[in-house]
Design an enzyme around this catalytic site. Structure first.
Site, PDB file in Angstrom:
ATOM      1  N   SER A  84      -6.739  -2.170  -0.458  1.00 24.68           N
ATOM      2  CA  SER A  84      -6.430  -1.127  -1.541  1.00 24.68           C
ATOM      3  C   SER A  84      -7.706  -0.532  -2.246  1.00 24.68           C
ATOM      4  CB  SER A  84      -5.775  -2.082  -2.699  1.00 24.68           C
ATOM      5  OG  SER A  84      -6.474  -3.152  -3.072  1.00 24.68           O
ATOM      6  N   HIS A 111      -8.220  -7.933  -7.671  1.00 27.64           N
ATOM      7  CA  HIS A 111      -8.399  -8.833  -6.846  1.00 27.64           C
ATOM      8  C   HIS A 111      -8.745  -8.042  -5.363  1.00 27.64           C
ATOM      9  CE1 HIS A 111      -6.062 -11.402  -9.497  1.00 27.64           C
ATOM     10  NE2 HIS A 111      -6.471 -12.415  -9.103  1.00 27.64           N
ATOM     11  N   HIS A 129       0.749  -1.214  -0.047  1.00 21.82           N
ATOM     12  CA  HIS A 129      -0.038  -0.042   0.194  1.00 21.82           C
ATOM     13  C   HIS A 129       0.625   1.312   0.049  1.00 21.82           C
ATOM     14  CE1 HIS A 129      -3.252  -2.598   1.728  1.00 21.82           C
ATOM     15  NE2 HIS A 129      -3.403  -2.573   0.656  1.00 21.82           N
ATOM     16  N   ASP A 186      -3.204  -8.139  -7.469  1.00 22.11           N
ATOM     17  CA  ASP A 186      -2.847  -8.751  -6.098  1.00 22.11           C
ATOM     18  C   ASP A 186      -3.676 -10.143  -5.842  1.00 22.11           C
ATOM     19  OD1 ASP A 186      -2.049  -9.205  -3.563  1.00 22.11           O
ATOM     20  OD2 ASP A 186      -3.659  -7.583  -2.654  1.00 22.11           O
ATOM     21  N   GLU A 232     -13.747  -8.676  -7.976  1.00 24.72           N
ATOM     22  CA  GLU A 232     -13.645  -9.755  -7.057  1.00 24.72           C
ATOM     23  C   GLU A 232     -14.432 -11.017  -7.421  1.00 24.72           C
ATOM     24  OE1 GLU A 232     -12.725 -11.924  -4.015  1.00 24.72           O
ATOM     25  OE2 GLU A 232     -11.700  -9.926  -4.152  1.00 24.72           O
ATOM     26  N   GLY A 258     -10.333 -12.183 -11.404  1.00 24.70           N
ATOM     27  CA  GLY A 258      -9.494 -10.728 -11.814  1.00 24.70           C
ATOM     28  C   GLY A 258      -8.735 -10.659 -12.868  1.00 24.70           C
TER      29      GLY A 258
END
Length: 281
Positions: free
Chosen positions: A102, A41, A18, A166, A120, A146
């Site tokens: 995120s 994701h 992050h 991610d 997602e 994703g």
């Protein structure tokens, strides 16, 4: 709810990922043209550090909470820490309760014309994520894989932007999919910034990833890594890395300032950090 990420919310890997995200967004904000952020994701948006799942591991105590109590931090960490404190339902002056994933972190930095696309796969997480952003016209939540989102949502209408990848690394071929996904996405939107997270468990797997990226022929690939334990620990994550394609100006230099500070604040004297170019201009 499926809180599979909540056990690790706010840990050292989250912090490193992050911090890189906020440094990139800060540069995007430096120019007036709107941009798009695609999070492939996305998870659930934010996490309760006092929830049952998070308290089982207590990883945030050695991650974000330790960083918040550190002193003499470089200025480049202030944007990230301020964004963390702004997470909804945190009370100023009290210990941190909610940690932004995120999606929430990115949204807190975006301007009125910027756009957030969240993908997602897990249905329960999608419901939570939609509730988190239900009154936000700038955020779109999609129930989809994703990797498919890279094809479905690129290129965006905005000419500038960031793609954050991610994955959970639950599948054995996740490193290969990371390279394949990047090549597909870059072919559709070569001017976008790409930030791809990966765990450090097996150094050989990381070397193979870097070699595959070098062999991809894509230009301007930066790798940044941070580890909080020695790499002789077998089959346990001892660190993480970020691959950044088309990194903003001076991101490498800024990371060379930030990562030692994270190492000092969150590690126990073990591990290390590195910033290197896999592929230059």
């Amino acid at each position: 709810m499926n809180y599979r990420h909540a056990y690790h919310a706010g840990n050292a890997a989250d912090v490193m990922k992050h911090v890189v995200l906020t440094l990139i967004l800060e540069r995007l904000n430096a120019k007036p043209a709107p941009y798009c952020v695609l999070d492939t994701h996305a998870g659930i948006g934010r996490y309760d550090l006092e929830g049952t799942e998070a308290r089982k591991t207590g990883e945030a105590d050695a991650g974000i909470r330790r960083l918040l109590s550190a002193t003499n931090l470089p200025a480049d960490l202030k944007v990230y820490l301020e964004a963390v404190r702004r997470c909804p339902d945190n009370t100023p002056g009290e210990p941190l309760r909610w940690y932004p994933g995120s999606p929430r972190l990115a949204r807190s930095m975006m301007r009125a014309d910027d756009r957030l696309i969240l993908a997602e796969l897990h249905a329960e997480d999608v419901r939570t994520l939609k509730a988190e952003f239900r009154d936000d016209p700038q955020a779109q939540v999609h129930h989809m894989d994703g990797w498919l989102a890279l094809k479905a949502h690129l290129p965006p209408k905005q000419k500038r932007g960031l793609v954050l990848v991610d994955p959970p690394f639950e599948a054995t071929d996740e490193y290969e999919r990371l390279v394949q996904g990047l090549r597909l996405a870059h072919g559709r939107w070569s001017t976008g910034i790409y930030a791809l997270w990966y765990p450090i468990k097996d150094r050989a797997a990381v070397w193979n990833l870097h070699q595959a990226l070098e062999n991809s022929g894509l230009p301007r690939i930066l790798a940044a890594e941070y580890s909080w334990a020695d790499e002789d620990r077998v089959e346990r994550m001892v660190g993480c890395g970020m691959i950044v394609v088309n990194p903003p100006w001076q991101l490498d230099d800024r990371l060379r300032t930030v990562l030692p500070a994270l190492q000092s604040a969150m590690s126990t004297g073990k591990g290390g950090w590195r910033v290197e170019w896999i592929a230059p201009e």
